[in-house]
Design an enzyme around this catalytic site. Sequence first.
Site, PDB file in Angstrom:
ATOM      1  N   THR A  38       0.639  19.558  29.930  1.00  0.00           N
ATOM      2  CA  THR A  38       0.537  18.413  30.838  1.00  0.00           C
ATOM      3  C   THR A  38       1.278  18.663  32.140  1.00  0.00           C
ATOM      4  O   THR A  38       0.896  18.146  33.194  1.00  0.00           O
ATOM      5  CB  THR A  38       1.096  17.157  30.131  1.00  0.00           C
ATOM      6  OG1 THR A  38       0.272  16.890  29.008  1.00  0.00           O
ATOM      7  CG2 THR A  38       1.092  15.943  31.030  1.00  0.00           C
ATOM      8  N   LYS A 191       9.450  16.418  18.963  1.00  0.00           N
ATOM      9  CA  LYS A 191       8.748  15.410  19.762  1.00  0.00           C
ATOM     10  C   LYS A 191       8.608  14.191  18.867  1.00  0.00           C
ATOM     11  O   LYS A 191       8.004  14.259  17.803  1.00  0.00           O
ATOM     12  CB  LYS A 191       7.377  15.931  20.212  1.00  0.00           C
ATOM     13  CG  LYS A 191       6.650  14.956  21.124  1.00  0.00           C
ATOM     14  CD  LYS A 191       5.358  15.525  21.687  1.00  0.00           C
ATOM     15  CE  LYS A 191       4.687  14.517  22.607  1.00  0.00           C
ATOM     16  NZ  LYS A 191       3.425  15.014  23.176  1.00  0.00           N
TER      17      LYS A 191
HETATM   18  C1  SIN Z   1      -0.098  19.725  25.545  1.00  0.00           C
HETATM   19  O1  SIN Z   1       0.688  19.768  24.610  1.00  0.00           O
HETATM   20  O2  SIN Z   1      -0.522  20.745  26.127  1.00  0.00           O
HETATM   21  C2  SIN Z   1      -0.630  18.405  26.007  1.00  0.00           C
HETATM   22  C3  SIN Z   1       0.367  17.329  25.910  1.00  0.00           C
HETATM   23  C4  SIN Z   1       1.573  17.527  26.781  1.00  0.00           C
HETATM   24  O3  SIN Z   1       1.830  18.555  27.370  1.00  0.00           O
HETATM   25  O4  SIN Z   1       2.327  16.522  26.886  1.00  0.00           O
END
Ligand code: SIN
Length: 353
Positions: A38, A191
């Site tokens: 992200t 997380k």
């Molecule tokens: C990912 O893990 O690539 C998508 C979600 C994020 O980075 O928060």
Amino acid sequence: MKLLILLSLFFLVPGLFVTRKAAAASRPRIFVLATGGTIAGRADTPSALTAYQAGTLRIESLLATVPPLRDIANVTGETICDIDSKDMTEEIWLRLARRVNELFAEESADGVVITHGTDTLEETAYFLNLTVKSDRPVVLTGAMRPATSLSADGPLNLLDAVRTAASPDAAGKGVLIVMNGEINAARDVAKTNTLALDAFQSPDMGLLGYVNDGIPTFYRQTRRYHTAQSEFDVTRLASLPPVKILYGHAADDALFVEAAVRAGVRGLVYAGLGNGSIPQSVETALTEAAARGVIVVRASRTGSGAVVPERSPAGSPFLSAGTLSPQKARILLQLALTRTANRSEIQRMFLEY
Ligand code: SIN
């Protein structure tokens, strides 16, 4: 008078140039290895927080969004991959570990920052915590909001991560995660929220420190082995031993255990109930799997607390994950299996890492 000004310029300007050059040369050399996520995500509108494409922004553009970086370190960007981290692979882990080890071995970097999607960030961090052979700082960071968002968190996270990787205080503390102004240890962090900015926490052990006003400050460090003290070496590995996680639930049965054993797994982590408890209906199948040489590790689906070793006495066919989450227990078991298939030796590793 004119002559005086000309003379001062003649002597002062090169002096300033030399001072600036010397300052640049004395800055730490930080490599930023991009893997996507992200933090490099792009949405169609500034208010879109979930509908976006992860891993689309090039590393050069990502670094350009944070101009103060150049005052902190001599930063070099490099792309390892451009993925949504749900698609992370063991092949990329092995490549990443080798690249970080190479940068330190050839003395090219004083610290490494890895930009990463948040979904599997804690797993990559723990894998590197066990396979990077250096005390120099390695810091993972990401973002909960895409780079195009009105209030993107990526740029400040990246700046804080580079500041931490450039800090002598970060050396010898294992692989770190810097997000939302907090520093967490790779072993303990998870997380814990799907969307919130403070998505990363270390539920059992707590965070290591903060990055406040750009200053990384540590309050504690882990006692578990990592990085330079680690016995695991992935330099020549082309793949990792197959290990699967099975998620325990009420009315569970032996279906997935039998399927996994048939598929040839070498290890199984059972994300058990409470203190790693295994329903009777599954235990028989896991005992049979252990008898056939599959290493079975009991972890817990609760998200915090230890699965105590007393429940895995010497005679028990199962090992205990301690405070490792099922996803981290899987990684340690894979690395353990690259060295031994001896149960007590693997249990020792779970007590030490
Ligand atoms: C990912 O893990 O690539 C998508 C979600 C994020 O980075 O928060």
